[in-house]
Each structure stands twice: as structure tokens, then as C-alpha cells.
Design a protein around this motif. Structure first.
Motif, mmCIF file in Angstrom:
data_model
loop_
_atom_site.group_PDB
_atom_site.id
_atom_site.type_symbol
_atom_site.label_atom_id
_atom_site.label_comp_id
_atom_site.label_asym_id
_atom_site.label_seq_id
_atom_site.Cartn_x
_atom_site.Cartn_y
_atom_site.Cartn_z
ATOM 1 N N PRO A 32 -1.201 -24.363 -9.720
ATOM 2 C CA PRO A 32 0.090 -23.982 -10.287
ATOM 3 C C PRO A 32 0.984 -23.260 -9.284
ATOM 4 O O PRO A 32 0.511 -22.576 -8.387
ATOM 5 N N ARG A 33 2.295 -23.456 -9.470
ATOM 6 C CA ARG A 33 3.278 -22.720 -8.680
ATOM 7 C C ARG A 33 3.481 -21.356 -9.322
ATOM 8 O O ARG A 33 3.213 -21.178 -10.508
ATOM 9 N N TRP A 35 5.472 -18.392 -11.237
ATOM 10 C CA TRP A 35 6.411 -18.508 -12.345
ATOM 11 C C TRP A 35 7.850 -18.448 -11.878
ATOM 12 O O TRP A 35 8.727 -19.076 -12.457
ATOM 13 N N SER A 38 9.620 -21.858 -10.992
ATOM 14 C CA SER A 38 9.709 -22.876 -12.039
ATOM 15 C C SER A 38 11.170 -23.239 -12.303
ATOM 16 O O SER A 38 12.010 -22.359 -12.502
ATOM 17 N N TRP A 156 7.216 -24.811 -20.203
ATOM 18 C CA TRP A 156 6.095 -24.120 -19.554
ATOM 19 C C TRP A 156 4.776 -24.463 -20.235
ATOM 20 O O TRP A 156 3.756 -24.644 -19.577
ATOM 21 N N ARG A 159 3.808 -27.964 -19.197
ATOM 22 C CA ARG A 159 3.295 -27.962 -17.821
ATOM 23 C C ARG A 159 1.887 -27.379 -17.762
ATOM 24 O O ARG A 159 1.013 -27.876 -17.052
#
Length: 187
Positions: A32-33, A35, A38, A156, A159
Motif C-alpha cells: 500500500p501507498r 494515505w 491517495s 479507500w 482499494r
């Protein structure tokens, strides 16, 4: 160090010999990137700032937009930490194609309510025998902000579930754990 591998899907496991190698690019795509990187954050943040500004603005001033279109007249109002709309239906004999708009920005009365969290409401006289029925709807800003934040979380959550599904399908395991058991699979 053991090489990164992934389990093949169960429906084709019997046709493959040994583990399928997992590339570093595929592995990195599942991480994951942060937050703050995003796009959902940066596309939705201006809308949240606008709602919060409207909430504070409504406690200081009154903004009214009066309009008449065809057989309807209405008022859209921003006052007292609530956004509201009032509309009236014209009698069938008085329908005209005229369109008028009037915008007013007024200071708020010092005697007006200073309640920051009012309840939403809807009023109507449609059930009574009136020649010109009217409707009034007011939605407080706290409810608008909560709904906006809830809708904002949907990308979110989507994702998050997509990344969990990718991580499950990759199922990173050591290469030794993927050796077929005796007699299992073709030779």
C-alpha cells in the motif's frame, strides 16, 4: 535468502511443476501507498473544505437564492448551520414560462439561533386542501459532512479490499514449502 514465490491457483495446480516465481514488480504492486498519496484524499478534500466553510459561513450570514421557473417558485437558503430549500407549486391556471432569479446576502440576526447541531426536518402542506402547496426541507451541515465523509471512504475501502485480494492471491511463501507431496501431481 529464499526466492519469493506464489502459489498457483488451485484449479491449475496439477498442471504446473513447482512454485511460480513472483516478480518484484508484482510484489511491490501489492504494497500500500501512504494515505497522504491517495488520489481519493486530494480529490475529496476541496469538497470537505467547502462544506466546513459553508457551515461556519451560515452561522454568520444568510444567503438566499429566490427563483421562479415555470409553475414553481423556490428558495434555497444557507442559514443557521443548515442548508435548506423551500418550493411551492403554482395552481394549474397560473403556470407561466417566466424565469426569475434573485440572490441576497444578509447579515444574520443577533436573535437567531446559535445552535451548531440542529436536527434535519421536512415540512409540507400537501395533505391539506391548499390552493398552492409548499414543501420545506432543511439538512444540517453536520449531517452533510457525515454523509460526505462516509461516501469519501468508499474508494479507500474498495482499494483496501482490492489489495487484500491481491495479497491473498500472491500468498508469498518460501520455495521449499511449495514442493508437491509424494504422489501428488504429474511427474
Amino acid at each position: 535468502m529464499l526466492p519469493l514465490t506464489r502459489r498457483p491457483p488451485s484449479r491449475i495446480r496439477s498442471f504446473q511443476r513447482g512454485p511460480v516465481p513472483c516478480s518484484l514488480a508484482t510484489f511491490m504492486a501489492a504494497t500500500p501507498r501512504p494515505w497522504y498519496r491517495s488520489p481519493a484524499l486530494w480529490f475529496a478534500l476541496p469538497g470537505l473544505i467547502f462544506l466546513l466553510w459553508g457551515w461556519v459561513f451560515s452561522m454568520q450570514r444568510v444567503a438566499n437564492l429566490n427563483f421562479e421557473i415555470g409553475g414553481y417558485s423556490g428558495l434555497i437558503q444557507n442559514e443557521g448551520s443548515a442548508a435548506g430549500a423551500t418550493w411551492r407549486e403554482a395552481p394549474r391556471s397560473h403556470i407561466t414560462p417566466a424565469r426569475t432569479f434573485d440572490f441576497k446576502l444578509l447579515p444574520r440576526s443577533p436573535r437567531a439561533s446559535t445552535e451548531w447541531f440542529p436536527l434535519p426536518y421536512y415540512l409540507s402542506n400537501r395533505t391539506t386542501s391548499s390552493s398552492r402547496p409548499w414543501h420545506q426541507l432543511e439538512i444540517p451541515y453536520w449531517l452533510l459532512v457525515l454523509v460526505y465523509l462516509g461516501v469519501w471512504q468508499l474508494p479507500w475501502l474498495a482499494r483496501y479490499h482490492r489489495q487484500r485480494r491481491i495479497a491473498r492471491s500472491l500468498a508469498i511463501v518460501p520455495a521449499d514449502a511449495m514442493k508437491p507431496a509424494d504422489g501428488a501431481g504429474p511427474d
